[in-house]
Design a protein around this motif. Structure first.
Motif, PDB file in Angstrom:
ATOM      1  N   UNK A 118       0.822  -1.211   0.000  1.00 17.37           N
ATOM      2  CA  UNK A 118       0.000   0.000   0.000  1.00 17.37           C
ATOM      3  C   UNK A 118       0.856   1.262   0.000  1.00 17.37           C
ATOM      4  N   UNK A 119       1.990   1.239   0.712  1.00 15.88           N
ATOM      5  CA  UNK A 119       2.916   2.379   0.655  1.00 15.88           C
ATOM      6  C   UNK A 119       3.476   2.538  -0.757  1.00 15.88           C
ATOM      7  N   UNK A 120       3.813   1.427  -1.398  1.00 14.50           N
ATOM      8  CA  UNK A 120       4.297   1.470  -2.776  1.00 14.50           C
ATOM      9  C   UNK A 120       3.223   1.973  -3.729  1.00 14.50           C
ATOM     10  N   UNK A 121       1.974   1.594  -3.478  1.00 14.27           N
ATOM     11  CA  UNK A 121       0.869   2.061  -4.307  1.00 14.27           C
ATOM     12  C   UNK A 121       0.700   3.573  -4.174  1.00 14.27           C
ATOM     13  N   UNK A 122       0.875   4.084  -2.965  1.00 10.54           N
ATOM     14  CA  UNK A 122       0.802   5.533  -2.741  1.00 10.54           C
ATOM     15  C   UNK A 122       1.884   6.233  -3.560  1.00 10.54           C
ATOM     16  N   UNK A 123       3.108   5.705  -3.506  1.00  6.13           N
ATOM     17  CA  UNK A 123       4.208   6.298  -4.271  1.00  6.13           C
ATOM     18  C   UNK A 123       3.932   6.186  -5.768  1.00  6.13           C
ATOM     19  N   UNK A 124       3.410   5.045  -6.198  1.00  5.48           N
ATOM     20  CA  UNK A 124       3.111   4.819  -7.607  1.00  5.48           C
ATOM     21  C   UNK A 124       2.067   5.795  -8.129  1.00  5.48           C
ATOM     22  N   UNK A 125       1.031   6.036  -7.349  1.00  7.26           N
ATOM     23  CA  UNK A 125      -0.080   6.883  -7.793  1.00  7.26           C
ATOM     24  C   UNK A 125       0.136   8.368  -7.521  1.00  7.26           C
ATOM     25  N   UNK A 126       0.839   8.703  -6.440  1.00  3.96           N
ATOM     26  CA  UNK A 126       0.949  10.100  -6.018  1.00  3.96           C
ATOM     27  C   UNK A 126       2.359  10.666  -6.114  1.00  3.96           C
ATOM     28  N   UNK A 127       3.339   9.782  -6.270  1.00  8.14           N
ATOM     29  CA  UNK A 127       4.725  10.233  -6.295  1.00  8.14           C
ATOM     30  C   UNK A 127       5.344  10.132  -4.916  1.00  8.14           C
ATOM     31  N   UNK A 128       6.670  10.106  -4.901  1.00  3.88           N
ATOM     32  CA  UNK A 128       7.392   9.970  -3.638  1.00  3.88           C
ATOM     33  C   UNK A 128       7.392  11.309  -2.912  1.00  3.88           C
ATOM     34  N   UNK A 129       7.059  11.267  -1.634  1.00 10.18           N
ATOM     35  CA  UNK A 129       7.026  12.475  -0.812  1.00 10.18           C
ATOM     36  C   UNK A 129       8.447  12.807  -0.370  1.00 10.18           C
ATOM     37  N   UNK A 130       8.848  14.024  -0.642  1.00  9.96           N
ATOM     38  CA  UNK A 130      10.189  14.454  -0.246  1.00  9.96           C
ATOM     39  C   UNK A 130      10.284  14.570   1.272  1.00  9.96           C
ATOM     40  N   UNK A 131      11.441  14.241   1.798  1.00  9.07           N
ATOM     41  CA  UNK A 131      11.657  14.369   3.237  1.00  9.07           C
ATOM     42  C   UNK A 131      11.432  13.062   3.959  1.00  9.07           C
TER      43      UNK A 131
END
Length: 163
Positions: A61-74
């Motif tokens: 689910x964390x990977x899905x968030x990155x896949x759909x929304x992009x990696x959060x900086x910081x």
């Protein structure tokens, strides 16, 4: 609800094959073997079935968030602590974030599945557990939400994830 079912239904709704699923795991620096993934996709009664662990679904689910929304900086996404179990509320929250759903979107998906809920009931699922209005997400709601996603994203497909 069995975590394998959640993973299976999400993959089906979003049309993710093994390669796409493994790529999502790689976004959170987790190497998942295709054979392990295939065994998690089996039914409980099938030979070779492996249960999906809480941490595995959490990472997906964390990977899905990155896949759909992009990696959060910081800051890196919060990790599941040792011995901590995922709740249906956690699963629903992560899907909401990944898919950038607003309250109305989630209510529409649940109506699509024939499981209408009110705004207050939905809001209570996303409160902190110690809040007086917090409500635990039951399996039936999560199951219907995932079914609504299937009907929304794959309206012509017969739901093979539940057969």
């Amino acid at each position: 609800m069995l975590l394998n079912d959640v993973l299976r239904r999400l993959r089906f709704a979003l049309s993710l094959d093994n390669a796409a699923t493994i790529a999502i795991f790689k976004l959170v620096d987790y190497e998942l073997e295709e054979s392990y993934l295939s065994n998690m996709m089996l039914r409980e009664e099938q030979e070779g079935f492996l249960p999906c662990r809480d941490k595995t679904l959490w990472l997906f689910l964390d990977g899905l968030i990155i896949n759909k929304r992009g990696k959060k900086e910081g800051a890196a996404p919060p990790e599941l602590k040792s011995g901590q179990r995922m709740t249906n509320n956690d699963i629903l929250r992560k899907i909401k974030i990944a898919m950038n759903y607003q309250q109305d979107d989630m209510m529409k998906i649940l109506r699509t599945a024939g499981f209408p809920v009110g705004k207050g009931e939905l809001t209570a699922l996303f409160r902190k557990p110690d809040h007086r209005s917090y409500r635990e997400c039951q399996d039936q709601l999560l199951r219907n939400f995932l079914q609504g996603m299937v009907k929304t994203y794959r309206p012509d497909a017969k739901d093979k994830s539940t057969n």
